[in-house]
Enzyme design. Structure first.
Site, mmCIF file in Angstrom:
data_model
loop_
_atom_site.group_PDB
_atom_site.id
_atom_site.type_symbol
_atom_site.label_atom_id
_atom_site.label_comp_id
_atom_site.label_asym_id
_atom_site.label_seq_id
_atom_site.Cartn_x
_atom_site.Cartn_y
_atom_site.Cartn_z
ATOM 1 N N HIS A 1 85.373 -20.022 -29.516
ATOM 2 C CA HIS A 1 85.273 -21.406 -29.999
ATOM 3 C C HIS A 1 85.779 -22.379 -28.948
ATOM 4 C CE1 HIS A 1 89.555 -21.966 -31.153
ATOM 5 N NE2 HIS A 1 89.526 -20.704 -31.524
ATOM 6 N N ASP B 1 93.763 -20.013 -26.883
ATOM 7 C CA ASP B 1 93.073 -20.250 -28.155
ATOM 8 C C ASP B 1 92.194 -21.466 -28.016
ATOM 9 O OD1 ASP B 1 92.334 -20.322 -30.793
ATOM 10 O OD2 ASP B 1 94.303 -20.831 -31.579
ATOM 11 N N GLU C 1 86.317 -24.580 -34.757
ATOM 12 C CA GLU C 1 86.871 -23.436 -35.479
ATOM 13 C C GLU C 1 88.212 -23.826 -36.078
ATOM 14 O OE1 GLU C 1 89.432 -19.863 -36.079
ATOM 15 O OE2 GLU C 1 89.789 -21.545 -34.719
ATOM 16 N N GLU C 2 88.959 -24.667 -35.367
ATOM 17 C CA GLU C 2 90.358 -24.902 -35.734
ATOM 18 C C GLU C 2 90.556 -25.583 -37.071
ATOM 19 O OE1 GLU C 2 92.504 -23.321 -34.463
ATOM 20 O OE2 GLU C 2 92.351 -23.132 -32.311
ATOM 21 N N ASP D 1 88.587 -14.152 -30.015
ATOM 22 C CA ASP D 1 89.535 -15.220 -30.362
ATOM 23 C C ASP D 1 90.925 -14.633 -30.595
ATOM 24 O OD1 ASP D 1 90.596 -17.670 -31.019
ATOM 25 O OD2 ASP D 1 89.722 -17.750 -33.023
#
Lengths: 360, 360
Positions: free
Chosen positions: B283, B295, B329-330, B357
């Site tokens: 992501h 991340d 995504e977060e 991820d």
């Protein structure tokens, strides 16, 4: 630090009997050890003390003495059945004042970073300035023979970057560092410069051990690592005909008389087979240019943690569990040799030995 | 970055036919990929660009736009068969001015570090000052019911440190962060403060997503993470009767109208089974308080590297190999949802999908 768990797992299978009926109990005990290691581990505190308070600790140095004292005190605090020092006579090499180097050409000087290899002799006070001959191996030097006479031999074989097991890359090139000066000296070279053991291009040459073997004193030549950036530049200039290249470097290291150091040893006596000994260990010494967190602070604290956890959890091993913090692995392996000789002399029954020396 | 190799290995076995006779050829090709990855990898250069030039890239932000443009350009440079942007409507939450907080007691004020959770509403301009009730879970809040009214609910369940798989520790406590404000708000709490998702004791609260679920606007309460040091201090003061404790905090975040972002997609068309699609991805979005190297910068560059290596080595996959760099995504997973919906609508035959991820 998860290696600690691995070490413990390996050991538990030996320490605890192999009877089927005990397997369940073993697995519960293993889980207890895992949990204690993860929730009440002491590794990082110890590593902080060893690297930030003791710091560099090359054999024979003040740091070496401090490390031995620190390790003994900490092992004693754990409350082992015994803790003792095994005397080891170690080499005492010192770097002295920081090294300097530059490439001298008809277009001017280019400074490069070098550092003396551990065990090397110094250059003369005025340094060494000489033409450079680039080679890929000690074999190539042997083939060149007298052609290297009066020159600086520049070993530039890079670590191969395509190794998935990175220690293989180290193994593939460390030979030129270890033997480079000995072989070049035999054919009359005035110095040997070795590409730093590093895959990255940077300005930080790595030190490490070299050996003169049985070279007579008058054939010993000084040797140093050159940073990977320095090696690339030197190689490039050597290949370009418009440059007339010489290398200058000066280093101030000394081999002092052997010094006193110690293997620091502690053990928990086995309840059933006290004469069967399981050893876990790392090496306490570390090169002078860093603080030895990976090499081998991690191995030291992992090893200490094994016996600490056994004591803390009141686990009584059937066989004797011994931690050995070896002296002088880096430039002589005298700690390991001394320990092995004593095992032989004493007729000890060493059933497993595991050294942790692959970084944290 | 060795995960790249793992991804490649997994894929090769699917991409290349399973006939016995091809095994040897496959293993040679695998070795070629390994070597190219280790000697001519582009992951670190890309990661440097994504983290140091693009930086933070939360959905809807300027960084998000930059990241999309960067990824599209880089995938186009590889020379894939096609590269395109799939529009995704994303939440647009902004943190605003840095948060402030302190514990107010009869013995004076103790400053603590907090940060708003992603998606939270702001406090009033003057901040919130209220008594604190410490709990270990949303269940406990449900049991307390109206007793939390007018108070700040402080979720202080720590991540369990005894997990060997660290993501289990995250999973064991993230629920109180995600649902804490929703549940506390339902019973009339004025705010929810959640212990930062971190095993270390430090002063750096971690942000992360929360959700109000279907809470009506007037029951939404602001929520923030408090640093682990702050949580420890607050908990200690609350337990000591001589202290009369209140918590003050102020945050300035806003939920702006949804914004436009994109999944960035590129593919190499399969030579034999073009309609069978293998997806590798990560992501592209990352929280505003860091630069998203782990991340999920690592997952992004690993995924891009898979298709780059196939092209560079001129390996023609039999099935279509697609890289998807997901948006958002977060704080919403809208990229993944949009992609999944499109796969369904288009009746695509997705045979393997792997998202990277888990950090670099």
């Amino acid at each position: 630090m998860k290696t600690t768990l691995t070490i413990i797992t390996l050991f538990m299978s030996v320490l605890i009997g192999a009877q089927q009926s005990e397997y369940k109990q073993d697995s519960i005990q293993l889980r207890t050890i895992y949990t204690a290691s993860l929730t009440n581990g002491n590794s990082y505190q110890w590593l902080d003390q060893l690297t930030n308070r003791v710091g560099a600790r090359l054999a024979g140095s003040e740091g070496d003495k401090k490390a031995v004292a620190w390790a003994k005190t900490e092992l004693e605090k754990i409350g082992l059945d015994s803790v003792w020092l095994q005397p080891v006579t170690v080499p005492h090499w010192v770097r002295g004042e920081k090294e300097t180097a530059h490439i001298e050409t008809n277009y001017g000087k280019f400074p490069v970073a070098i550092c003396a290899l551990g065990g090397s002799i110094a250059t003369p006070d005025e340094g060494i300035l000489a033409e450079v001959i680039e080679v890929q191996s000690v074999k190539e030097v042997e083939a060149l023979g007298d052609k290297v006479k009066g020159k600086i031999v520049f070993y530039n074989r890079p670590m191969p970057a395509d190794k998935i097991e990175t220690m293989q890359a180290y193994g593939a090139t460390v030979g030129q560092r270890y033997n480079g000066a000995r072989v070049a000296g035999k054919y009359g070279a005035v110095a040997a410069i070795v590409r730093s053991m590093n895959l990255k291009l940077d300005n930080y040459p790595h030190t490490g051990v070299m050996s003169y073997g049985d070279t007579p004193e008058n054939q010993k030549i000084p040797t140093a690592a050159i940073s990977t950036n320095g090696a690339e530049l030197l190689s490039k200039l050597l290949k370009d005909e418009k440059f007339k290249v010489k290398l200058y470097f000066k280093q101030n290291c000394q081999n002092l008389p052997d010094a006193q150091s110690f293997n620091v040893i502690g053990e928990i006596k086995g309840s059933v087979y006290p004469d069967e000994i399981i050893v876990v260990g790392g090496h306490l010494d570390a090169w002078d240019l860093g603080d030895g967190a990976h090499d081998d602070g991690a191995g030291i604290v992992q090893s200490m943690e094994v016996v600490r956890l056994f004591r803390k959890l009141k686990i009584q091993p059937k066989r004797t569990l011994r931690v050995v913090l070896f002296a002088n692995e880096e430039n002589g392996s005298r700690g390991g040799k001394t320990y092995a000789a004593a095992v032989k002399t004493n007729g000890e029954n060493l059933i497993v030995a595991l050294e942790s020396d692959a970084g944290g």
